[in-house]
Scaffold this active site. Sequence first.
Site, mmCIF file in Angstrom:
data_model
loop_
_atom_site.group_PDB
_atom_site.id
_atom_site.type_symbol
_atom_site.label_atom_id
_atom_site.label_comp_id
_atom_site.label_asym_id
_atom_site.label_seq_id
_atom_site.Cartn_x
_atom_site.Cartn_y
_atom_site.Cartn_z
ATOM 1 N NE ARG A 18 0.220 -23.720 17.983
ATOM 2 C CZ ARG A 18 0.487 -24.923 17.488
ATOM 3 N NH1 ARG A 18 0.685 -25.946 18.305
ATOM 4 N NH2 ARG A 18 0.564 -25.135 16.189
ATOM 5 C CE LYS A 77 -4.237 -21.687 18.156
ATOM 6 N NZ LYS A 77 -5.462 -21.710 17.298
ATOM 7 C CG HIS A 87 -7.768 -23.970 13.730
ATOM 8 N ND1 HIS A 87 -6.633 -24.295 13.040
ATOM 9 C CD2 HIS A 87 -7.521 -22.755 14.281
ATOM 10 C CE1 HIS A 87 -5.731 -23.334 13.162
ATOM 11 N NE2 HIS A 87 -6.258 -22.387 13.906
ATOM 12 C CB SER A 90 -0.639 -20.689 10.822
ATOM 13 O OG SER A 90 0.046 -19.468 10.897
ATOM 14 C CE LYS A 124 -7.808 -19.880 11.254
ATOM 15 N NZ LYS A 124 -6.334 -19.895 11.171
ATOM 16 C CB THR A 125 -6.720 -13.355 10.319
ATOM 17 O OG1 THR A 125 -6.539 -14.291 11.388
ATOM 18 C CG2 THR A 125 -6.957 -11.973 10.904
ATOM 19 C CG ASP A 183 -7.495 -19.039 15.565
ATOM 20 O OD1 ASP A 183 -7.153 -19.503 14.464
ATOM 21 O OD2 ASP A 183 -6.946 -19.366 16.627
ATOM 22 N NE ARG A 211 0.799 -16.192 15.611
ATOM 23 C CZ ARG A 211 -0.216 -16.641 14.863
ATOM 24 N NH1 ARG A 211 -1.351 -15.957 14.804
ATOM 25 N NH2 ARG A 211 -0.100 -17.758 14.179
#
Length: 531
Positions: free
Chosen positions: A59, A199, A218, A238, A242-243, A257, A323
């Site tokens: 980003r 996003k 988030h 990140s 989380k994933t 996410d 990714r």
Amino acid sequence: MTTRVNPNCRLEDQGITGLGQVHYNLLEPALMTEAVARGEGKLGLGGTFLVSTGAHTGRSPKDKFVVRTPSVEDTIWWENNAPMQSDAFDRLHADMLEHMKGGDYFVQDLFGGADPAHRLDVRVITELAWHGLFIRHLLRRPEADELATFAPEFTIINCPGFKADPARHGCRSETVIALNFDKKLILIANTAYAGENKKSVFTLLNYILPGKGIMPMHCSANHAPGDPEDSAIFFGLSGTGKTTLSADPSRVLIGDDEHGWSDDGIFNFEGGCYAKTINLSPKAEPEIFATTSRFGTVIENMVSDPDSLELDFEDNSITDNMRCAYPLDAISNASPTSLGGNPKNVIMLTCDAYGVLPPIARLTPAQAMYHFLSGFTAKTPGTEVGVVEPIPTFSTCFGAPFMPRRPEVYGKLLQEKIAQHGASCWLVNTGWTGGAFGTGSRMPIAATRNLLSAALDGSLNDAEFRKDPNFGFEVPVSVPGVSDVLLDPRRTWDDPLAYDAQANKLVQMFCDNFAQYLDGIDEEIRAAAIG
């Protein structure tokens, strides 16, 4: 014959004219065919789509702007969101429409939000076919009959081939992401990084939902098998897990996410996952790994063998931010509804590269607010050019770049939700133990999973706890399947005095960062902040 677009809501009805061919709501095979034919990337093993995003492999937060209008003047967190003037946005919009004339474009009409009562209808117009494939994975896909009456509430126009003019368009560089809440329009230019699309929708929902009393988050989320009411949410920046941790095969995945928390429970904003693939392991993360050879998965910025097309999960020569994007149904234990009840457990993930924090700690509601507003993790050497030692990162609400409102708005909402539903709160460190980065080792994922399982099934509440001398939260003394030494970070260091010095350093970092919130919080959270 069913139509895949509302005949009364084509681009011409939005003032977008003079284009070449417009492809409305193509399905995955057609989008991949177009992307390959246009040379946007190439087919990979299993029918994946391999693509490079060029100069932008992540980003561009410094190039993101919110248009400053009277309707949002008093509600935007301007210290965190760069303003753009309305006339500059209008020039940018006009110039982008002129750039688009004669070109072929891809339109996807999609939902942001699994709960029909709170979802956002979003039209995404892209210059690249594979961007259409990506956003089709990441947002919610309407049925054909829903498309026949679809009317977008917000529209995103993404033109990687258009370069902004800072002097003319009131931006910082040739790259721009501009949100206009009054015109319900987002403009993205000069970046092929697909994550900007998703996003942008997250940012929209982060602004809209608090006005309805809904907490946008988030976070990832899952629930117990057969019991959507036994749900858990996992906040984290990140790289904190989380994933990985939400994709527990023993639980049902709601999403990885972005979620909302309404009076009825939690709901996923998305219809897919956008997982980091650096060092992805078929043993530790088999289901996510399997998506990297699944038809339709978008593989971004990964090195592959030119002949065999085998992916190299360790080669970060393009970026650490490699990714893959895939729909939720690629995960066998994903929820078909993407809905869950009010969370029984709220988990805050951090990657502490200083080796100070314990692998798990129980938080009071006030301590949970302190760590939520702090949003701590750490960058490690090698993740960015010039990073030679761990650097603390405090991203409030675990997602500052996507927060258009003041942090206290989200903190108050979460505080109310936790109090109303009595959720248990936990801080989980997936970072380093036995020393800081370079000396210690990464927290064993098996231990993290055991501790989380004990927290989620309620058995951890029966453990004996000690009070942490540095942060005041409670840490279990003993948990089956986990080394007692691991639960006491000081004991994992060869030099306890060096640990104490490192702990004092980290506590001071927290205090210095949190000083910005002291005037806007209640006394209980203030007490948690100052120990």
